[in-house]
Design a protein around this motif. Sequence first.
Motif, PDB file in Angstrom:
ATOM      1  N   UNK A 297       0.855  -1.190   0.000  1.00  0.00           N
ATOM      2  CA  UNK A 297       0.000   0.000   0.000  1.00  0.00           C
ATOM      3  C   UNK A 297       0.889   1.238   0.000  1.00  0.00           C
ATOM      4  N   UNK A 298       0.368   2.329  -0.550  1.00  0.00           N
ATOM      5  CA  UNK A 298       1.014   3.629  -0.415  1.00  0.00           C
ATOM      6  C   UNK A 298      -0.035   4.596   0.131  1.00  0.00           C
ATOM      7  N   UNK A 299       0.314   5.306   1.191  1.00  0.00           N
ATOM      8  CA  UNK A 299      -0.510   6.369   1.762  1.00  0.00           C
ATOM      9  C   UNK A 299       0.214   7.685   1.500  1.00  0.00           C
ATOM     10  N   UNK A 300      -0.538   8.747   1.231  1.00  0.00           N
ATOM     11  CA  UNK A 300       0.135   9.997   0.879  1.00  0.00           C
ATOM     12  C   UNK A 300      -0.721  11.203   1.217  1.00  0.00           C
ATOM     13  N   UNK A 305      -0.574  12.724  -4.082  1.00  0.00           N
ATOM     14  CA  UNK A 305      -1.554  11.699  -4.445  1.00  0.00           C
ATOM     15  C   UNK A 305      -1.681  11.512  -5.956  1.00  0.00           C
ATOM     16  N   UNK A 306      -1.655  12.595  -6.716  1.00  0.00           N
ATOM     17  CA  UNK A 306      -1.800  12.461  -8.174  1.00  0.00           C
ATOM     18  C   UNK A 306      -0.663  11.641  -8.770  1.00  0.00           C
ATOM     19  N   UNK A 309      -0.962   7.991  -7.804  1.00  0.00           N
ATOM     20  CA  UNK A 309      -2.057   7.362  -8.538  1.00  0.00           C
ATOM     21  C   UNK A 309      -1.632   6.911  -9.930  1.00  0.00           C
ATOM     22  N   UNK A 310      -0.488   7.387 -10.381  1.00  0.00           N
ATOM     23  CA  UNK A 310       0.052   6.981 -11.677  1.00  0.00           C
ATOM     24  C   UNK A 310       1.083   5.863 -11.514  1.00  0.00           C
ATOM     25  N   UNK A 311       1.039   5.172 -10.371  1.00  0.00           N
ATOM     26  CA  UNK A 311       1.946   4.048 -10.145  1.00  0.00           C
ATOM     27  C   UNK A 311       1.899   3.050 -11.286  1.00  0.00           C
TER      28      UNK A 311
END
Length: 491
Positions: A297-300, A305-306, A309-311
């Motif tokens: 998971x990634x929390x930010x 966040x943007x 979200x492009x991970x």
Amino acid sequence: MAVDPVTTSAPAPGADYVETASAAYRDILQIIETVEPRIAAATRKEIADQRDSLKLIASENYASPAVLLTMGTWLSDKYAEGTIGHRFYAGCQNVDTVETVAAEHARELFGAPYAYAQPHSGIDANLVAYWAILATRVEAPGLADAGVKNVNDLSEEGWEKLRAQLGNQRLLGMSLDAGGHLTHGFRPNISGKMFHQRSYGTDPETGLLDYDALAKAAREFKPLILVGGYSAYPRRINFAKMREIADEVGATLMVDMAHFAGLVAGKVFTGDEDPVPHAHVTTTTTHKSLRGPRGGLVLATPEYSDAVDKGCPMVLGGPLSHVMAAKAVALAEARQPAFQAYAQRVADNAKALAEGFLKRGARLVTGGTDNHIVLLDVQSFGVTGRQAESALLDSGIVTNRNSIPADPNGAWYTSGIRLGTPALTTRGFGPDEFDRVAELIVDVLAKTEPAAAASGPSKAKYSLADGTAERVHAAASELLAANPLYPGLTL
């Protein structure tokens, strides 16, 4: 002390739940057996081995049947690159639901403004975080002067300059021998290759993190990213202080809480010891102390966040939709009150294990623990970590060798054994059982001696006094029988 049957953090299930789970697994294994019986046999052997060994690997746990069964569904068959509502494949509406639910549970559980559930593993989560920070903070050279509005419009020369700039950013993370992780800038790892990297360590006398020394290193090095978190540091960290250090030098604070996420979720770590309110970006795995499926998971904070979200497609390929579904189930379990009680027992049991070692004369790095990890220095027993790990495995005790600060045996043979309490706590072990575990480990190590290889002294070969392995394994089996794994589950 009994834990919820069948290792679930929800209220204890009844006989119907256990029999339904048993029937499900029997059917699954019978179906597998018709295609490849060796895989079915290995799977049955794995649960038998896990039931009959003291699992003390700090990064392992036991997921509930609900979590495990969620991974074996047709969600596995769906490609879903992209983000919620914006996929590169059609027909992803159900995956959107799965990812939405997983992210919702993660946000609520950790109090994070944003959560990304796609990473396949901890290293994937860290890579997503690193590249999201780079994408957010590193400007393409000469964009404004050239009137270029998008990096995709850069010339090849511009791309070359940007690649050089991206690869020359500075990262400061905890060194491997001090308890950091490979992905925190260890040179052979991709994190050590993509950044201009330096490491911070611990006090050579106490083994504890020295915040003044860390602040001094940060002022001198001026990293773009300051990485907090650990994989083998047996103490809590003050993340408020780490954020102060990061802010002073203009760094982004990234915290990898993969090991202790369960203690954060279970409210054992709060305030300054909870990284989420203090870090710009927080990463974690969903197994280990969180007791979910293998994944990340990634929390930010909103500013990152943007980019996070492009991970996918930046770092990741197609998300594992069936694993995201299992993450959602595990995170839902972790939001139950029973999980907080479990997390507190994990920490209490670690203290009991540490005290059990200390009263028997063993040496612990930092002299104890206040999280879920106990790091045992085996040099006083006259063996390497590799020899200790093997002798313990012979005796039914599963551990992993681990470096200690200034380790004379390096990262392969090591001088330490890392022990964790999450898995056996899931089985129901309490302080008395962990004291007995410490006694058994000391018994084995005291009867282990280095053995010479044909070419001379060996850091791997060892001899164990006759009868020790059998005697200790029998004692371990008594503890395990009193705290069965998946009680009532029959295959």
